[in-house]
Design an enzyme around this catalytic site. Structure first.
Site, PDB file in Angstrom:
ATOM      1  N   CYS A 417      15.664  -6.086 -10.545  1.00  0.00           N
ATOM      2  CA  CYS A 417      15.656  -6.549  -9.157  1.00  0.00           C
ATOM      3  C   CYS A 417      16.162  -5.191  -8.344  1.00  0.00           C
ATOM      4  O   CYS A 417      16.551  -5.341  -7.237  1.00  0.00           O
ATOM      5  CB  CYS A 417      16.019  -7.707  -8.599  1.00  0.00           C
ATOM      6  SG  CYS A 417      15.093  -9.200  -9.297  1.00  0.00           S
ATOM      7  N   ASN A 418      16.136  -4.055  -8.969  1.00  0.00           N
ATOM      8  CA  ASN A 418      16.844  -3.047  -8.246  1.00  0.00           C
ATOM      9  C   ASN A 418      16.232  -1.706  -8.778  1.00  0.00           C
ATOM     10  O   ASN A 418      16.458  -0.832  -9.428  1.00  0.00           O
ATOM     11  CB  ASN A 418      18.403  -2.681  -8.826  1.00  0.00           C
ATOM     12  CG  ASN A 418      18.957  -1.834  -8.174  1.00  0.00           C
ATOM     13  OD1 ASN A 418      18.629  -1.006  -7.508  1.00  0.00           O
ATOM     14  ND2 ASN A 418      20.428  -2.123  -7.724  1.00  0.00           N
TER      15      ASN A 418
END
Ligand SMILES: *Cc1c(COP(=O)(O)O)cnc(C)c1O
Length: 828
Positions: A417-418
Site C-alpha cells: 500500500c505504498n
C-alpha cells in the site's frame, strides 16, 4: 552477542516467546502488517469481561470512567497528558486520517471559502494518506506532493532555508496541512519528526504555489505514526505534531478495528469542518429543523455513535501485558527496549542478505533501503528487498512467497500500500506503472514481474517476539531455494538453536509439526540421482485417478470410468470442512493425503481407509432430502459458494480422529449445485465438481521424468510414480517427448474429445509427498527455476463430448491419445 537477542537475556527472551507458542514452527515476519498479541493478553481480557459488567457508556458512568482512564493511559504512553493532547477513538489510522481531512479548515477563517491553504504530502506516504487529496480537492485546495529527496533536503537542519522575510505574520492567509509518516511502512525509514518548529516557520514554503501563502499561511502537521509506534517510542513531550494517527493492532496485536487520533489541544480549533454528526456528538439536535450544536469536549465531537467500549476496555490489558512482558532495558523504557531489540534483528538480516552471493560471484539480493543501519534514529525494524538469479535477472516475489509459505514463514510481498516508495525504489515511472496496470497487474495480485521488471518487493518486519532464530530461518530458506551457496550460520546462534526449539515445542507438538522441513538436514551431503529407464510406447492413457474427497488421497482405476457432467463421476464430490465452515486443504493439513478413498459401485459406497483406523463407508448417493443442507465457502474470497449435504456424525468423527482436528465434517456436493468454471473468456463454461479450476487435469509422465532429471536436490529421492502422484492428475499419459502437451489445444482420448483449458498453476501442494504427507522443497523449486518463475505443470481439460455421437461416456485405460495442436490439424 547472545543467541536470541542482543538486548534481552536468553531467559527473558524465552519468557517472551512462551507467550507465542501458538505460532508452533511458523516464523512470523510481518510485524508491520500486524503485530502478534501475547497469549496472556487474551486470558486477561476474557477474565475481565467475564467478571465485570460493562454497559453502553452513554448509559453507564462506570464504563465511561474506565474509558476516560484508558485515554489517560494512552496519553501517558506517549509521554503527555490531557492538558496538551486529546484522544479521539477511531476505527484505525485510515479513519483518523480521513477525519482530519474532512474536518480541517483550510480557509483562513471559519466562514470563508476563498484563500484556502494547501494539502501537502510526501509521495512516499501510505495509500490511506494519498486518498486525502480527494477530500481536499472538494475544498478548493491546492494539492502538492513532495519527493522523498526534496522533503529531506527542506528539513535538513544544516541546509534549511526559512523564508527570508522576517516580519511577523500579520494576517493568516489560509491553513496548510502537511501529512507524512514518522516511519515508512515500505522500508522502515524514519523521517525526521523533531522538526515541527521549522515546518511551522515555513521551511517548505517554497513548494506552495499560492504567492501570498508563501509568507503567511499557517502550517499544521498530521503525522502518520501507524508504522512508527509499533516498535518505537513517540515522545509527545518532545515532538508535538498537531495531529497524530495510529492503529492499536499494530502496537499490541489486539484489538483490531480500534485506533486513535491524537489532537494537540492548541490546534484543535482548525478541525471545525466536520459535517456528519451521530449519537453522542451533539448537545442538541432537532430532527424536524436544521438545528444542532456539536459538543464542546473535543473527543465528544468526533466520536460518532457508541464507542467500541469492550475493545477500549481491552486496551488497558494491552498496556499491562507489555509492561509485564518487556523488561525496561534501554532508557528504562519499554518501547525503547523493543526498538533496540527489533532494530538489531533487522540490522543482522540486512548484513546477512548483503553477503549472499551466487557461485559466480553475482549478488543474490538487492535491498531497497534508505539507510545502511548505522543510525537507529533513522531506521526501524524493516528490511525490504528482492532476490536476483545467478544471471542477474529478478526472481518474482510471488515465487518467493510460495517458497516462504512452504517453509512456514509469514512475510509480506508486493507494494505494501505504498506505491510512491515502490516506484522510487523500483525505478518505475508513472508511465511504466500505468503500463503494468494495463498489462493486467493490480495492487495485491501475484503478477510479480512484467518484462523481467519487478512490480513489488519482499518486506521483512520484526516484532519484539522475534529472535535471531527467525532471521536465520529466513536466510536458510533463501539459501536453500534461491542461492546455491552453503549457508554459514552466524556463530551466535549455533549453541542454543536446537535446545530452544525443543524447549519451546516439546509440550506443543501438534500433528502438523511432524512434516515440517528440518533446517538441520538441509546441508547434509547426500547426493544421488535416480535414472529411470525411458519407457517406449505409443501415446495411450496409462492411468485414471479420482480424488473423491477434495485434497485427500487418490483412487486409482485400472479399467475404465464414467465421465459425468462435472468431470469423472465421484471425482472431488466430497470435501472436509472445519467448524468455521471453511474447506480444509492439504496446505493446512498434509495428513489429508493419507485418507484413501475407494469407490465401490456395486455396493454403492465410498470406503475410507486410514492407517491405524478401521475403514468406514459412506453411501455414494445419500438421500439428499434426509441430510442437513449446508452452503460452504469454497475459496478464501468466499464468492464461490457451494451447496452440499452433511454426511453425518459417524464419518465426521472418523475423519476428525484421523486428522487430529476436532469438529470436522464431511460434505457432499449437492447434485443440483451449479458451480461453473471461472474463465476470463466467454467461451462455454463447464460445470465443476469441487475441483479448483477445471474438470480434468492431464499429466505427461515424460515431463515428470524430465523434471526429475532437473532436480538437483540431494535429499529428494523419489521414483517417477511417486513424483507423478504429487501432481494429482486425473489422466496420466506416458509419452516419449516431454513438455509437448503444453502446446495442445484439444485432445481426443479413445472416443472422447477434450478441450485444453490452459496450464495448471502450481503451489506448495506439489511439495507434499502423497504417500507420507511429508513436505519437501522440491519439486516446486525446480519447476519455478525451469519455467522462470511461472509455476505451471500439467494441463487442464474440459469434456466436449464423444466424437462418434455415441452415448457411451466410459473412458478406458489404454485408450489411444490423439493430441490436436491447432484446429487445422484435425486430420491427424
Ligand atoms: C498500516 C499503516 C496505515 C494504515 O493503517 P490501517 O490500520 O490500515 O488504517 C497507514 N500508514 C502507515 C504508515 C501504516 O503503516
Amino acid at each position: 552477542m547472545t543467541t536470541l537477542s542482543n538486548i534481552f537475556e536468553n531467559d527473558q527472551m524465552q519468557i517472551i516467546t512462551s507467550e507465542f507458542t501458538r505460532l508452533g514452527e511458523r516464523c512470523y515476519l510481518d510485524n508491520a502488517g500486524a503485530t502478534l498479541y501475547p497469549q496472556c493478553l487474551l486470558k486477561n481480557i476474557n477474565e475481565d469481561l467475564l467478571n465485570n459488567v460493562y454497559i453502553n457508556p452513554h448509559s453507564d458512568k462506570y464504563t465511561q470512567d474506565c474509558i476516560e482512564q484508558i485515554r489517560y493511559h494512552i496519553l501517558s504512553h506517549f509521554n503527555t497528558d490531557s492538558s496538551t493532547y486529546s484522544v479521539v477513538f477511531t476505527s484505525g489510522t485510515t479513519q483518523s486520517l480521513k477525519l482530519v481531512g474532512e474536518s480541517f479548515q483550510f480557509a483562513p477563517d471559519e466562514n470563508e471559502v476563498l484563500n484556502c491553504g494547501s494539502l501537502v504530502y510526501l509521495r512516499d506516504n501510505h495509500t490511506s494518506v494519498v486518498g486525502l487529496r480527494e477530500i481536499a480537492a472538494e475544498k478548493n485546495v491546492d494539492i502538492i506532493h513532495i519527493s522523498h529527496e526534496d522533503f529531506l533536503k527542506a528539513l535538513d537542519p544544516t541546509k534549511v532555508s526559512l523564508p527570508t522575510n522576517g516580519r511577523e505574520k500579520y494576517k493568516n492567509e489560509g491553513n496548510t496541512l502537511l501529512v507524512y509518516p514518522a516511519q515508512s511502512n515500505f522500508n522502515g525509514y524514519k523521517y525526521p519528526i523533531n522538526c515541527m518548529d521549522i515546518i511551522k516557520k515555513g521551511c517548505l514554503n517554497q513548494y506552495i504555489k499560492k504567492q501570498l501563502c508563501k509568507i503567511n499561511c499557517s502550517w499544521y502537521v498530521l503525522l502518520d505514526a501507524a508504522c512508527y509506534v509499533s516498535t518505537s517510542k513517540l515522545d509527545l513531550s518532545v515532538v508535538q505534531p498537531d495531529f497524530v494517527c495510529l492503529s492499536f493492532y499494530k502496537v499490541f496485536g489486539y484489538p483490531t478495528g480500534l485506533g486513535a487520533l491524537l489532537i494537540k489541544n492548541s490546534s484543535a480549533n482548525v478541525l471545525n469542518q466536520k459535517k456528519y454528526f451521530g449519537g453522542g456528538t451533539v448537545d442538541i439536535v432537532l430532527s424536524s429543523e436544521d438545528f444542532h450544536v456539536k459538543r464542546k469536549i473535543l473527543h465528544e465531537r468526533f466520536e460518532d455513535g457508541t464507542l467500541p467500549f469492550l475493545s477500549i476496555i481491552a486496551l488497558k490489558h494491552c498496556f499491562d501485558a507489555l509492561t509485564k512482558l518487556i523488561p525496561k532495558i534501554i532508557n528504562n523504557d519499554i518501547m525503547d527496549t523493543i526498538s533496540h531489540h527489533t532494530y538489531s534483528l533487522a540490522k543482522d538480516l540486512y548484513h546477512q542478505l548483503g553477503k549472499l552471493h551466487h557461485e559466480n560471484g553475482n549478488k543474490a539480493v538487492i535491498t531497497y533501503m534508505d539507510t545502511d543501519f548505522t543510525d537507529i534514529s533513522k531506521q526501524g525494524a524493516i528490511v525490504t528487498f528482492n532476490l536476483l538469479r545467478e544471471d542477474g535477472t529478478y526472481i518474482g516475489y510471488s515465487e518467493f512467497q510460495h517458497m516462504a509459505d512452504l517453509f512456514n514463514i509469514s512475510i509480506r510481498t508486493g507494494c505494501f500500500c505504498n506505491s510512491g516508495s515502490c516506484q522510487r525504489h523500483l525505478n518505475a515511472s508513472n508511465k511504466e506503472m500505468k503500463d503494468m496496470y494495463n498489462a493486467g497487474h493490480k495492487c495485491g495480485d501475484d503478477v510479480d514481474l512484467i518484462d523481467g521488471k519487478p512490480t513489488g518487493a519482499i518486506r521483512v518486519s520484526f516484532g519484539y517476539y522475534n529472535t535471531f532464530n527467525d532471521v536465520d530461518k529466513l536466510i536458510v530458506m533463501i539459501c536453500r531455494c534461491f542461492v546455491r551457496t552453503k549457508y554459514n550460520k552466524p556463530k551466535r546462534t549455533m549453541n542454543d538453536f536446537i535446545k530452544l526449539k525443543s524447549l519451546k515445542y516439546a509440550k506443543n507438538i501438534s500433528s502438523e509439526e511432524n512434516h515440517k522441513i528440518n533446517e538441520e538436514e538441509f546441508f547434509e551431503e547426500k547426493y544421488s540421482t535416480i535414472q529411470q529407464p525411458l519407457i517406449k510406447s505409443d501415446i495411450v492413457l496409462s492411468q485414471i485417478s479420482l480424488f473423491p474427497i477434495k485434497s485427500c488421497g487418490a483412487f486409482k482405476i485400472n479399467t475404465s470410468w464414467k465421465i459425468g457432467s462435472k468431470g469423472f463421476e465421484y471425482d472431488r464430490e466430497w470435501m472436509i470442512i472445519k467448524d468455521n465452515g471453511v474447506c480444509l486443504t492439504q496446505k493446512q493439513n498434509t495428513r489429508m493425503c493419507m485418507i484413501r478413498p475407494k469407490i465401490d459401485l456395486k455396493r454403492k459406497v465410498m470406503i475410507l481407509y486410514f492407517k491405524g483406523l478401521a475403514p468406514i463407508s459412506v453411501p455414494l448417493n445419500p438421500l439428499e432430502n434426509k441430510h442437513k443442507e449446508v452452503t460452504i465457502c469454497q475459496s478464501k474470497v468466499c464468492t464461490d459458494l457451494v451447496k452440499g449435504y452433511d454426511c453425518g456424525d459417524e464419518v465426521a468423527n472418523w475423519i476428525s480422529n484421523a486428522l487430529e482436528i476436532s469438529f470436522l465434517r464431511l460434505v457432499k456436493q449437492a447434485s443440483h449445485d451449479g458451480r461453473v468454471q471461472k474463465t476470463n473468456t466467454d467461451e462455454d463454461k463447464k460445470l465443476l465438481s469441487l475441483s479448483n479450476q477445471a474438470q480434468f487435469l492431464l499429466i505427461n509422465k515424460a515431463t515428470v521424468r524430465w523434471l526429475n532429471d532437473k532436480i538437483q536436490e540431494p535429499l529428494f529421492m523419489e521414483d517417477i510414480e511417486q513424483l507423478t502422484d504429487r501432481f494429482r492428475g486425473n489422466l496420466i499419459i506416458n509419452m516419449d517427448e516431454e513438455l509437448v502437451e503444453r502446446d495442445w489445444q484439444r485432445v481426443i482420448i479413445g472416443k472422447h474429445e477434450f478441450r485444453v483449458d490452459g496450464q495448471c498453476p502450481r503451489c506448495q501442494m506439489v511439495c507434499i509427498d502423497q504417500q507420507t504427507g511429508e513436505k519437501t522443497v522440491e519439486p516446486l523449486r525446480t519447476i519455478s527455476e525451469q519455467f522462470a518463475g511461472k509455476m505451471r505443470f500439467g494441463i487442464y481439460l474440459s469434456y466436449m463430448g464423444p466424437i462418434d455421437g455415441s452415448r457411451e461416456h466410459m473412458l478406458k485405460i489404454n485408450a489411444p491419445v490423439k493430441p490436436i495442436i491447432n484446429d487445422e490439424d484435425i486430420s491427424r
